[in-house]
Scaffold this motif. Sequence first.
Motif, PDB file in Angstrom:
ATOM      1  N   TYR A  74      -2.908   5.138   6.088  1.00 39.42           N
ATOM      2  CA  TYR A  74      -2.571   6.416   6.734  1.00 39.42           C
ATOM      3  C   TYR A  74      -2.248   6.156   8.196  1.00 39.42           C
ATOM      4  CZ  TYR A  74      -3.156  11.296   8.352  1.00 39.42           C
ATOM      5  OH  TYR A  74      -2.962  12.547   8.907  1.00 39.42           O
ATOM      6  N   LEU A  75      -0.998   6.405   8.588  1.00 39.21           N
ATOM      7  CA  LEU A  75      -0.544   6.204   9.958  1.00 39.21           C
ATOM      8  C   LEU A  75      -0.508   7.546  10.668  1.00 39.21           C
ATOM      9  CD1 LEU A  75       2.535   3.895   9.232  1.00 39.21           C
ATOM     10  CD2 LEU A  75       0.102   3.312   9.226  1.00 39.21           C
ATOM     11  N   LYS A 103      -4.650   4.134  10.757  1.00 43.71           N
ATOM     12  CA  LYS A 103      -4.132   3.457  11.950  1.00 43.71           C
ATOM     13  C   LYS A 103      -3.583   4.490  12.926  1.00 43.71           C
ATOM     14  CE  LYS A 103      -1.622  -0.627  13.405  1.00 43.71           C
ATOM     15  NZ  LYS A 103      -2.858  -1.260  13.883  1.00 43.71           N
ATOM     16  N   PHE A 104      -4.112   4.486  14.135  1.00 42.25           N
ATOM     17  CA  PHE A 104      -3.666   5.398  15.188  1.00 42.25           C
ATOM     18  C   PHE A 104      -2.612   4.681  16.027  1.00 42.25           C
ATOM     19  CE2 PHE A 104      -7.816   6.785  13.864  1.00 42.25           C
ATOM     20  CZ  PHE A 104      -7.746   8.172  13.910  1.00 42.25           C
ATOM     21  N   ASN A 160      11.878   7.546  14.270  1.00 41.99           N
ATOM     22  CA  ASN A 160      12.935   7.432  13.258  1.00 41.99           C
ATOM     23  C   ASN A 160      12.882   6.100  12.525  1.00 41.99           C
ATOM     24  OD1 ASN A 160      13.735   6.147  15.648  1.00 41.99           O
ATOM     25  ND2 ASN A 160      15.912   6.462  15.259  1.00 41.99           N
ATOM     26  N   GLU A 161      12.406   5.046  13.189  1.00 40.90           N
ATOM     27  CA  GLU A 161      12.260   3.753  12.530  1.00 40.90           C
ATOM     28  C   GLU A 161      11.006   3.711  11.657  1.00 40.90           C
ATOM     29  OE1 GLU A 161      12.361   0.647  15.412  1.00 40.90           O
ATOM     30  OE2 GLU A 161      14.380   1.134  16.119  1.00 40.90           O
ATOM     31  N   ILE A 162       9.908   4.253  12.180  1.00 39.48           N
ATOM     32  CA  ILE A 162       8.644   4.225  11.427  1.00 39.48           C
ATOM     33  C   ILE A 162       8.765   5.027  10.140  1.00 39.48           C
ATOM     34  CG2 ILE A 162       6.181   4.825  11.493  1.00 39.48           C
ATOM     35  CD1 ILE A 162       6.263   4.359  14.519  1.00 39.48           C
ATOM     36  N   LEU A 163       9.494   6.144  10.191  1.00 41.91           N
ATOM     37  CA  LEU A 163       9.652   6.969   8.988  1.00 41.91           C
ATOM     38  C   LEU A 163      10.372   6.222   7.874  1.00 41.91           C
ATOM     39  CD1 LEU A 163      10.583  10.433  10.584  1.00 41.91           C
ATOM     40  CD2 LEU A 163       8.415   9.802   9.491  1.00 41.91           C
ATOM     41  N   LYS A 164      11.091   5.160   8.218  1.00 43.40           N
ATOM     42  CA  LYS A 164      11.827   4.392   7.219  1.00 43.40           C
ATOM     43  C   LYS A 164      10.961   3.369   6.480  1.00 43.40           C
ATOM     44  CE  LYS A 164      15.988   6.108   7.474  1.00 43.40           C
ATOM     45  NZ  LYS A 164      16.592   6.779   6.297  1.00 43.40           N
ATOM     46  N   THR A 195       0.851  -1.187   0.000  1.00 42.96           N
ATOM     47  CA  THR A 195       0.000   0.000   0.000  1.00 42.96           C
ATOM     48  C   THR A 195       0.887   1.238   0.000  1.00 42.96           C
ATOM     49  OG1 THR A 195      -0.117   0.124   2.429  1.00 42.96           O
ATOM     50  CG2 THR A 195      -1.844  -1.146   1.309  1.00 42.96           C
ATOM     51  N   LEU A 196       0.349   2.351  -0.485  1.00 38.64           N
ATOM     52  CA  LEU A 196       1.036   3.631  -0.338  1.00 38.64           C
ATOM     53  C   LEU A 196       0.839   4.075   1.098  1.00 38.64           C
ATOM     54  CD1 LEU A 196       2.457   6.061  -1.905  1.00 38.64           C
ATOM     55  CD2 LEU A 196       0.222   7.160  -1.698  1.00 38.64           C
ATOM     56  N   LYS A 197       1.929   4.194   1.822  1.00 36.07           N
ATOM     57  CA  LYS A 197       1.838   4.489   3.257  1.00 36.07           C
ATOM     58  C   LYS A 197       2.109   5.971   3.515  1.00 36.07           C
ATOM     59  CE  LYS A 197       4.438   0.835   3.605  1.00 36.07           C
ATOM     60  NZ  LYS A 197       3.874   0.018   2.514  1.00 36.07           N
ATOM     61  N   LEU A 198       1.058   6.676   3.958  1.00 36.54           N
ATOM     62  CA  LEU A 198       1.168   8.069   4.371  1.00 36.54           C
ATOM     63  C   LEU A 198       1.345   8.113   5.883  1.00 36.54           C
ATOM     64  CD1 LEU A 198      -1.954   9.499   2.458  1.00 36.54           C
ATOM     65  CD2 LEU A 198       0.351   9.157   1.556  1.00 36.54           C
ATOM     66  N   ILE A 199       2.040   9.142   6.377  1.00 38.10           N
ATOM     67  CA  ILE A 199       2.196   9.284   7.826  1.00 38.10           C
ATOM     68  C   ILE A 199       2.108  10.735   8.232  1.00 38.10           C
ATOM     69  CG2 ILE A 199       4.729   9.443   7.730  1.00 38.10           C
ATOM     70  CD1 ILE A 199       4.778   7.878  10.405  1.00 38.10           C
ATOM     71  N   SER A 200       1.478  10.978   9.393  1.00 41.13           N
ATOM     72  CA  SER A 200       1.496  12.273  10.068  1.00 41.13           C
ATOM     73  C   SER A 200       2.001  12.067  11.484  1.00 41.13           C
ATOM     74  CB  SER A 200       0.095  12.899  10.120  1.00 41.13           C
ATOM     75  OG  SER A 200      -0.352  13.273   8.850  1.00 41.13           O
ATOM     76  N   VAL A 201       2.783  13.026  11.974  1.00 34.00           N
ATOM     77  CA  VAL A 201       3.304  12.970  13.335  1.00 34.00           C
ATOM     78  C   VAL A 201       2.960  14.284  14.023  1.00 34.00           C
ATOM     79  CG1 VAL A 201       5.353  12.764  14.787  1.00 34.00           C
ATOM     80  CG2 VAL A 201       5.207  11.466  12.641  1.00 34.00           C
ATOM     81  N   GLY A 202       2.268  14.197  15.161  1.00 32.50           N
ATOM     82  CA  GLY A 202       1.923  15.416  15.884  1.00 32.50           C
ATOM     83  C   GLY A 202       0.729  15.209  16.793  1.00 32.50           C
TER      84      GLY A 202
END
Length: 365
Positions: A225-226, A251-252, A260-264, A193-200
């Motif tokens: 979407y993470l 996914k929450f 730093n690991e998840i961003l990879k 899947t195309l994995k999008l992520i937001s952090v905040g």
Amino acid sequence: MKKVLFSATVDSHIFNFHIPDLIYLKENNFEVHVASNGTADSPSIDFKYNVPFQRSPYKIDNIKAFKQLKKIIVNNDFDIIHCHTPMGGVITRLAAISVGRKNTKIIYTAHGFHFFKGAPLINWLMYYPIERWLARYTDLLITINKEDYRRALSFKSKKVKYLPGVGLDTKKFAGIEIDRDKKQIELEIPFNTLKLISVGELNKNKNHEIIIKAIAKLGNPNISYLICGVGEKEEYLKKLSQSLGVSSQVKFLGYRSDINEILKIVDVFVFPSFREGLSLALMEAMGSSLPVICSDIRGNTDLIENEKGGYLVKPDDLNGFITSITKMIDNPELRESMGAYNIKYIEKFDRKNVLEEIEKDVYLL
């Protein structure tokens, strides 16, 4: 021994952004005092004061914070008082002014003025006059984005300086190697899947809901979407994803210490905030060689060059986010080139460069 007082509204601000500053000060023979709301501590701190700062200017506890800070300042002959965050900065400077210590250097780092281009009128009416007035009593006013810097130049502070944020440990993000498959299995993230992520923080300002709505509109089950973070909007966002039929794609992950690991293992960093100063989360994504889709606002425009490192979209432009995500879906070459551009661009924001500026201009008495 020289003495320095660091202040901020809450502990998390100090511990998330300023531990390298405190370590530097300790190594350079400073006795380090910290005043913030909370009881957290660190080996880099000599004295920690739990001061009841409140983010809202209307809370009566801010009066208690002012009185407590006056006592702290009276009882200590500080060489430097360095304050952060809007209410922490206002109350600390008011307390310092009332005490009248002429030999104390007052520094305020504005991590993003509440008054900015496009901000609500109430923000300008409430925050602009007091910041402009307090600047007269500020020896050094530091801003971390170019828009704030240009505005601060019109204030009457003794000195105004631009710093590129708090700095990023680029090696922490660029050099890490992980087993991508193992990490995806651990987090229960679908493959292919195309994995999008937001952090905040999950709050109104971070605007996660527009990305959830964009995913729903796209109707593409091959997008995940993470969301990393906690906050008051968590239940609302979960219910929104359920009501739009995309709860299986969103996914929450809650608070994470392994960003730093998840961003990879993800493909695109999305950051639709309404307001930012200069986001460390965005800098971390760039340091992880990720392409970015973010809001076209102050701070973000200091970091992302449109169509080179990603796409800049107005924070309320749902179709703009849909279009930008669509461009990323089936174009791994585009994602790779944008990520490569970002990791090169972020080098000038490295923590080492910021510390050099601090050594040269900020803490030298």
